[in-house]
Design a protein around this motif. Sequence first.
Motif, PDB file in Angstrom:
ATOM      1  N   LEU A 192     -10.121   3.328   0.858  1.00  0.00           N
ATOM      2  CA  LEU A 192     -10.214   3.997   2.173  1.00  0.00           C
ATOM      3  C   LEU A 192     -11.115   3.640   3.055  1.00  0.00           C
ATOM      4  O   LEU A 192     -10.941   3.400   4.259  1.00  0.00           O
ATOM      5  N   TRP A 193     -12.397   3.432   2.257  1.00  0.00           N
ATOM      6  CA  TRP A 193     -13.407   3.010   3.524  1.00  0.00           C
ATOM      7  C   TRP A 193     -13.237   1.516   4.036  1.00  0.00           C
ATOM      8  O   TRP A 193     -13.287   1.196   5.214  1.00  0.00           O
ATOM      9  N   TYR A 194     -12.775   0.530   3.437  1.00  0.00           N
ATOM     10  CA  TYR A 194     -12.268  -0.973   3.851  1.00  0.00           C
ATOM     11  C   TYR A 194     -10.811  -0.392   4.886  1.00  0.00           C
ATOM     12  O   TYR A 194     -11.329  -1.217   5.972  1.00  0.00           O
ATOM     13  N   GLY A 195     -10.120   0.425   4.625  1.00  0.00           N
ATOM     14  CA  GLY A 195      -9.091   0.355   5.533  1.00  0.00           C
ATOM     15  C   GLY A 195      -9.242   1.106   6.805  1.00  0.00           C
ATOM     16  O   GLY A 195      -8.831   0.810   7.985  1.00  0.00           O
ATOM     17  N   VAL A 196     -10.411   2.082   6.779  1.00  0.00           N
ATOM     18  CA  VAL A 196     -10.930   2.800   7.803  1.00  0.00           C
ATOM     19  C   VAL A 196     -11.914   1.967   8.909  1.00  0.00           C
ATOM     20  O   VAL A 196     -11.706   1.977   9.833  1.00  0.00           O
ATOM     21  N   THR A 197     -12.458   0.918   8.230  1.00  0.00           N
ATOM     22  CA  THR A 197     -13.616   0.258   8.788  1.00  0.00           C
ATOM     23  C   THR A 197     -13.054  -0.998   9.342  1.00  0.00           C
ATOM     24  O   THR A 197     -13.683  -1.568  10.310  1.00  0.00           O
ATOM     25  N   HIS A 198     -12.021  -1.651   8.849  1.00  0.00           N
ATOM     26  CA  HIS A 198     -11.563  -2.990   8.999  1.00  0.00           C
ATOM     27  C   HIS A 198      -9.996  -2.647   9.721  1.00  0.00           C
ATOM     28  O   HIS A 198      -9.102  -2.687   9.116  1.00  0.00           O
ATOM     29  N   VAL A 199     -10.036  -2.370  11.015  1.00  0.00           N
ATOM     30  CA  VAL A 199      -8.800  -1.986  11.799  1.00  0.00           C
ATOM     31  C   VAL A 199      -8.306  -3.093  12.097  1.00  0.00           C
ATOM     32  O   VAL A 199      -6.768  -3.143  12.003  1.00  0.00           O
ATOM     33  N   ARG A 200      -8.696  -4.371  12.405  1.00  0.00           N
ATOM     34  CA  ARG A 200      -7.956  -5.523  12.740  1.00  0.00           C
ATOM     35  C   ARG A 200      -7.926  -6.486  11.576  1.00  0.00           C
ATOM     36  O   ARG A 200      -9.130  -6.453  10.972  1.00  0.00           O
TER      37      ARG A 200
END
Length: 109
Positions: free
Chosen positions: A93-101
């Motif tokens: 979840l943290w990776y998906g939210v912080t890495h949008v591109r």
Amino acid sequence: MSNDVEREVLKMYEGSRPNEDDLFETSHVNHVAWSLAAVFGLAVIWLCIALVNAENQRNALVNNMCPDQVFNTGVDKKCLVTVSSRDHWWEHLWYGVTHVRPEVSDARR
């Protein structure tokens, strides 16, 4: 004299009369707002679950955790359903939210 006594008795029991203004119960809670808040809350939870699942599979594909046993360039789809590419769900979840591109590798430039 009896009128004064009757007046005093009626005055004593005046407070026990029902208030006819509040006879029919009315609600002061905004049900539409609370219903929308509940729907949006559930939508956010559902989207977070979808993001965790998608990021888990994306990370497994990037790290080649589910290669097909028969074809070298294939992917084992049964493995993608059950793979756990990170230790905890909140890391996805943290990776998906912080890495949008998407990350651009040097080979694509």
